[in-house]
Design a protein around this motif. Structure first.
Motif, PDB file in Angstrom:
ATOM      1  N   ARG A 448       0.836  -1.211   0.000  1.00  0.00           N
ATOM      2  CA  ARG A 448       0.000   0.000   0.000  1.00  0.00           C
ATOM      3  C   ARG A 448       0.864   1.252   0.000  1.00  0.00           C
ATOM      4  O   ARG A 448       0.542   2.236  -0.665  1.00  0.00           O
ATOM      5  CB  ARG A 448      -0.916   0.009   1.229  1.00  0.00           C
ATOM      6  CG  ARG A 448      -1.971  -1.092   1.229  1.00  0.00           C
ATOM      7  CD  ARG A 448      -2.619  -1.187   2.593  1.00  0.00           C
ATOM      8  NE  ARG A 448      -1.650  -1.523   3.636  1.00  0.00           N
ATOM      9  CZ  ARG A 448      -1.932  -1.518   4.932  1.00  0.00           C
ATOM     10  NH1 ARG A 448      -3.139  -1.188   5.342  1.00  0.00           N
ATOM     11  NH2 ARG A 448      -1.000  -1.844   5.805  1.00  0.00           N
ATOM     12  N   VAL A 449       1.931   1.225   0.772  1.00  0.00           N
ATOM     13  CA  VAL A 449       2.822   2.384   0.829  1.00  0.00           C
ATOM     14  C   VAL A 449       3.547   2.556  -0.501  1.00  0.00           C
ATOM     15  O   VAL A 449       3.694   3.678  -1.007  1.00  0.00           O
ATOM     16  CB  VAL A 449       3.830   2.232   1.984  1.00  0.00           C
ATOM     17  CG1 VAL A 449       4.772   3.434   2.023  1.00  0.00           C
ATOM     18  CG2 VAL A 449       3.101   2.078   3.318  1.00  0.00           C
ATOM     19  N   VAL A 450       3.978   1.451  -1.095  1.00  0.00           N
ATOM     20  CA  VAL A 450       4.648   1.527  -2.391  1.00  0.00           C
ATOM     21  C   VAL A 450       3.690   2.041  -3.462  1.00  0.00           C
ATOM     22  O   VAL A 450       4.058   2.851  -4.321  1.00  0.00           O
ATOM     23  CB  VAL A 450       5.214   0.150  -2.796  1.00  0.00           C
ATOM     24  CG1 VAL A 450       5.759   0.182  -4.219  1.00  0.00           C
ATOM     25  CG2 VAL A 450       6.306  -0.281  -1.820  1.00  0.00           C
ATOM     26  N   GLU A 451       2.437   1.592  -3.411  1.00  0.00           N
ATOM     27  CA  GLU A 451       1.434   2.066  -4.371  1.00  0.00           C
ATOM     28  C   GLU A 451       1.222   3.571  -4.228  1.00  0.00           C
ATOM     29  O   GLU A 451       1.132   4.308  -5.220  1.00  0.00           O
ATOM     30  CB  GLU A 451       0.122   1.322  -4.146  1.00  0.00           C
ATOM     31  CG  GLU A 451      -0.965   1.665  -5.157  1.00  0.00           C
ATOM     32  CD  GLU A 451      -2.235   0.872  -4.928  1.00  0.00           C
ATOM     33  OE1 GLU A 451      -3.268   1.233  -5.519  1.00  0.00           O
ATOM     34  OE2 GLU A 451      -2.197  -0.118  -4.155  1.00  0.00           O
ATOM     35  N   ALA A 452       1.150   4.032  -2.968  1.00  0.00           N
ATOM     36  CA  ALA A 452       0.989   5.464  -2.729  1.00  0.00           C
ATOM     37  C   ALA A 452       2.204   6.229  -3.246  1.00  0.00           C
ATOM     38  O   ALA A 452       2.068   7.302  -3.847  1.00  0.00           O
ATOM     39  CB  ALA A 452       0.796   5.727  -1.237  1.00  0.00           C
ATOM     40  N   LEU A 453       3.390   5.676  -3.038  1.00  0.00           N
ATOM     41  CA  LEU A 453       4.610   6.313  -3.532  1.00  0.00           C
ATOM     42  C   LEU A 453       4.601   6.382  -5.047  1.00  0.00           C
ATOM     43  O   LEU A 453       4.958   7.403  -5.642  1.00  0.00           O
ATOM     44  CB  LEU A 453       5.833   5.541  -3.042  1.00  0.00           C
ATOM     45  CG  LEU A 453       7.191   5.959  -3.616  1.00  0.00           C
ATOM     46  CD1 LEU A 453       7.497   7.406  -3.261  1.00  0.00           C
ATOM     47  CD2 LEU A 453       8.289   5.042  -3.100  1.00  0.00           C
ATOM     48  N   SER A 454       4.195   5.305  -5.682  1.00  0.00           N
ATOM     49  CA  SER A 454       4.152   5.278  -7.146  1.00  0.00           C
ATOM     50  C   SER A 454       3.193   6.333  -7.683  1.00  0.00           C
ATOM     51  O   SER A 454       3.471   7.000  -8.689  1.00  0.00           O
ATOM     52  CB  SER A 454       3.727   3.883  -7.618  1.00  0.00           C
ATOM     53  OG  SER A 454       3.705   3.823  -9.030  1.00  0.00           O
ATOM     54  N   ASP A 455       2.050   6.502  -6.997  1.00  0.00           N
ATOM     55  CA  ASP A 455       1.040   7.468  -7.446  1.00  0.00           C
ATOM     56  C   ASP A 455       1.495   8.911  -7.282  1.00  0.00           C
ATOM     57  O   ASP A 455       1.042   9.798  -8.021  1.00  0.00           O
ATOM     58  CB  ASP A 455      -0.266   7.255  -6.672  1.00  0.00           C
ATOM     59  CG  ASP A 455      -0.966   5.956  -7.039  1.00  0.00           C
ATOM     60  OD1 ASP A 455      -0.631   5.396  -8.104  1.00  0.00           O
ATOM     61  OD2 ASP A 455      -1.820   5.501  -6.255  1.00  0.00           O
ATOM     62  N   CYS A 456       2.352   9.174  -6.308  1.00  0.00           N
ATOM     63  CA  CYS A 456       2.782  10.559  -6.057  1.00  0.00           C
ATOM     64  C   CYS A 456       4.299  10.675  -6.106  1.00  0.00           C
ATOM     65  O   CYS A 456       4.891  11.498  -5.397  1.00  0.00           O
ATOM     66  CB  CYS A 456       2.253  11.064  -4.720  1.00  0.00           C
ATOM     67  SG  CYS A 456       2.921  10.186  -3.284  1.00  0.00           S
ATOM     68  N   SER A 457       4.936   9.861  -6.949  1.00  0.00           N
ATOM     69  CA  SER A 457       6.400   9.808  -6.966  1.00  0.00           C
ATOM     70  C   SER A 457       7.033  11.146  -7.330  1.00  0.00           C
ATOM     71  O   SER A 457       8.093  11.495  -6.807  1.00  0.00           O
ATOM     72  CB  SER A 457       6.881   8.714  -7.923  1.00  0.00           C
ATOM     73  OG  SER A 457       6.497   8.992  -9.246  1.00  0.00           O
ATOM     74  N   GLU A 458       6.401  11.894  -8.224  1.00  0.00           N
ATOM     75  CA  GLU A 458       6.962  13.197  -8.594  1.00  0.00           C
ATOM     76  C   GLU A 458       6.979  14.127  -7.392  1.00  0.00           C
ATOM     77  O   GLU A 458       7.950  14.853  -7.164  1.00  0.00           O
ATOM     78  CB  GLU A 458       6.165  13.807  -9.746  1.00  0.00           C
ATOM     79  CG  GLU A 458       6.374  13.121 -11.088  1.00  0.00           C
ATOM     80  CD  GLU A 458       5.759  13.893 -12.242  1.00  0.00           C
ATOM     81  OE1 GLU A 458       5.412  15.087 -12.043  1.00  0.00           O
ATOM     82  OE2 GLU A 458       5.616  13.326 -13.329  1.00  0.00           O
ATOM     83  N   GLN A 459       5.889  14.128  -6.639  1.00  0.00           N
ATOM     84  CA  GLN A 459       5.798  14.989  -5.464  1.00  0.00           C
ATOM     85  C   GLN A 459       6.827  14.586  -4.404  1.00  0.00           C
ATOM     86  O   GLN A 459       7.509  15.444  -3.825  1.00  0.00           O
ATOM     87  CB  GLN A 459       4.385  14.909  -4.882  1.00  0.00           C
ATOM     88  CG  GLN A 459       4.138  15.841  -3.700  1.00  0.00           C
ATOM     89  CD  GLN A 459       2.728  15.687  -3.150  1.00  0.00           C
ATOM     90  OE1 GLN A 459       1.909  14.924  -3.693  1.00  0.00           O
ATOM     91  NE2 GLN A 459       2.427  16.396  -2.077  1.00  0.00           N
ATOM     92  N   VAL A 460       6.938  13.281  -4.149  1.00  0.00           N
ATOM     93  CA  VAL A 460       7.904  12.799  -3.164  1.00  0.00           C
ATOM     94  C   VAL A 460       9.325  13.097  -3.630  1.00  0.00           C
ATOM     95  O   VAL A 460      10.170  13.554  -2.847  1.00  0.00           O
ATOM     96  CB  VAL A 460       7.733  11.288  -2.927  1.00  0.00           C
ATOM     97  CG1 VAL A 460       8.807  10.772  -1.971  1.00  0.00           C
ATOM     98  CG2 VAL A 460       6.351  10.985  -2.365  1.00  0.00           C
TER      99      VAL A 460
END
Length: 481
Positions: A448-460
């Motif tokens: 779930r955390v990796v999915e969230a990271l993938s969805d907002c990778s540019e922001q992170v």
């Protein structure tokens, strides 16, 4: 969501090599150490702890801000006692020096404010020595290796409650030279610096394998020979007066100095005050990370990444604040790891791996001493745990791992793989994400955390890069000062 991605945390070795394709489970396990970590049981590591005065308590104020009600001496000792674990030759050096400064300063008749400053500065005086070599050089009584004083000054002044002792640390190696040392480049040298310098040199002369009472003559002789040359005569007279009292030497016997009741001194630095944990954690992150150019901004990057991920995952404002602190502090235990291991260009051997892995244990031990920071300690110290229980330091399984620990774990890997290291160049964002997705698939990290990271990778990615650039600039200014 499949069970493989429903929740897991990685325990990633700091010495993992980057393959030319995303990490696979097999490659990951071969790259990481096969050693199973157990909490260190080294005799020389067992003595360092926090809560010398018992005044540490955390509270949360509006807006999710974390404040610590703590004595400044406790905070100082938490930092330095961990840093002193880097070598058995250094264990308890800062604590011993603080004890000596308290005795000498009191015998000199310093007022409460001045004595408190001297004791607090003594508890942190070598914090600017960023390498083990620098620390060991200071153990030579006649050392002229004083470069660590300037970085120590710069680091301490970042944290407002320590700002007033920063000049004391800056000048704690200025020699008296018949009075010429009362100033340094036109700036008055605080008398507290003279006290810390003398206390530090006495601590260096101490042979921990012998009874202190059996060393009094040779130590006193060495100090008296240097009076008015290296040491302010006023501080030497304070030493002579204090040394006539039996508690002076018995307090240094075995672990007696560790039990010195600093709280009974009645000093301001021993009383609880409210401090900003975020500011304190940033200073600690710099002390940890600035030891190596490869990790110069690592904790800052982890904190920035975890901050964005926590918000995207819907964590509360208070938890977002806590996870940012956990990101800054997750590698606090690396103060006990020689920088030579951190910068080693090749794979660590078995014993080196155990030393490296011990950093997570020490992070939990130090933060765990602050009872009200249990959540931060949990999240920070368990960033190397895995869902299958093969991580460290506690071999926790997925059901026992909090979301905060999982976020810090993913943030740590994302940041580490995005950085140049001594053993590999930085990976591109695409490869980093592919590697993390594979780790989620094999239940190393929380899907779930990796999915969230993938969805907002540019922001992170943007938040991490901006924060790390500021940290690198800060380090460059510090080391070039």
């Amino acid at each position: 969501m499949s069970s493989a991605s429903s929740g897991s945390v990685v325990g990633m070795s700091s010495q993992v090599r980057a393959p030319q394709t995303p990490f696979t489970a097999d490659q990951f396990s071969k790259s990481a150490t096969r050693a199973r970590f157990e909490p260190p049981r080294f005799e020389w590591r067992s003595r360092a702890c926090c809560a010398h005065t018992g005044f540490i308590k955390a509270t949360r104020l509006g807006g999710g801000a974390v404040r610590i009600n703590a004595s400044l001496l406790d905070l100082g000792m938490c930092v330095s006692s961990t840093a002193d674990l880097v070598s058995p030759l250094l264990v308890d050096h800062h604590r011993r020096t603080a004890y000596l400064a308290s005795r000498i300063g009191r015998a000199m008749g310093l007022d409460e404010v001045s004595l408190g400053r001297a004791v607090l500065a003594a508890s942190l005086h070598d914090v600017g020595a960023l390498s083990l070599g620098e620390r060991l050089d200071t153990l030579d009584f006649d050392t002229r290796s004083v470069e660590h004083a300037e970085p120590g000054y710069a680091l301490l002044k970042e944290f407002e409650p320590f700002a007033e002792i920063a000049p004391i640390v800056r000048y704690h190696h200025v020699e008296w030279q018949g009075g010429l040392g009362a100033e340094h480049l036109g700036t008055p040298v605080p008398v507290e610096s003279n006290v810390v310098y003398l206390a530090d040199r006495i601590a260096v002369l101490m042979d921990p394998t012998r009874e202190p009472a059996h060393q009094t003559r040779e130590i006193s002789s060495a100090i008296l020979e240097s009076a008015d040359k290296r040491f302010n005569p006023e501080t030497v007279l304070g030493f002579v007066k204090a040394a006539r009292e039996a508690p002076f030497w018995s307090g240094l016997a075995a672990e007696g100095h560790a039990l010195e009741p600093f709280a009974e001194l009645g000093l301001r630095v021993c009383r609880p005050v409210e401090v900003d944990l975020s500011s304190f954690s940033k200073m600690l992150a710099h002390i940890v990370d600035f030891r190596s150019r490869y990790t110069a901004a690592h904790s800052t990057g982890v904190a920035a990444s975890a901050d964005v991920l926590a918000r995207v995952l819907g964590m509360t404002v208070r938890d977002v604040d806590s996870i940012r602190v956990a990101g800054h502090l997750h590698d606090l235990g690396k103060l006990a790891v020689p920088e030579a291991l951190i910068e080693k260009p090749s794979r660590l051997d078995h014993d080196e791996s155990l030393v490296m892995m011990s950093h997570a244990y020490h992070t939990g031990r130090v933060l765990g001493a602050i009872s009200e920071l249990a959540q931060v300690a949990d999240w920070a110290s368990h960033h190397h745990e895995r869902i299958d229980g093969s991580g460290y330091p506690d071999h926790l399984e997925g059901r026992d791992l909090a979301l905060g620990a999982r976020v810090v774990a993913v943030s740590d890997i994302f940041t580490a793989l995005s950085e140049d290291r001594s053993y590999r160049p930085a990976l591109g964002r695409g490869r980093v994400l592919r590697s993390l997705k594979h780790m989620a698939k094999v239940r190393y990290v929380d899907g779930r955390v990796v999915e969230a990271l993938s969805d907002c990778s540019e922001q992170v990615h943007a938040a991490r890069e901006a924060a790390q650039e500021r940290a690198r600039e800060h380090r460059n200014q510090l080391v070039n000062a």
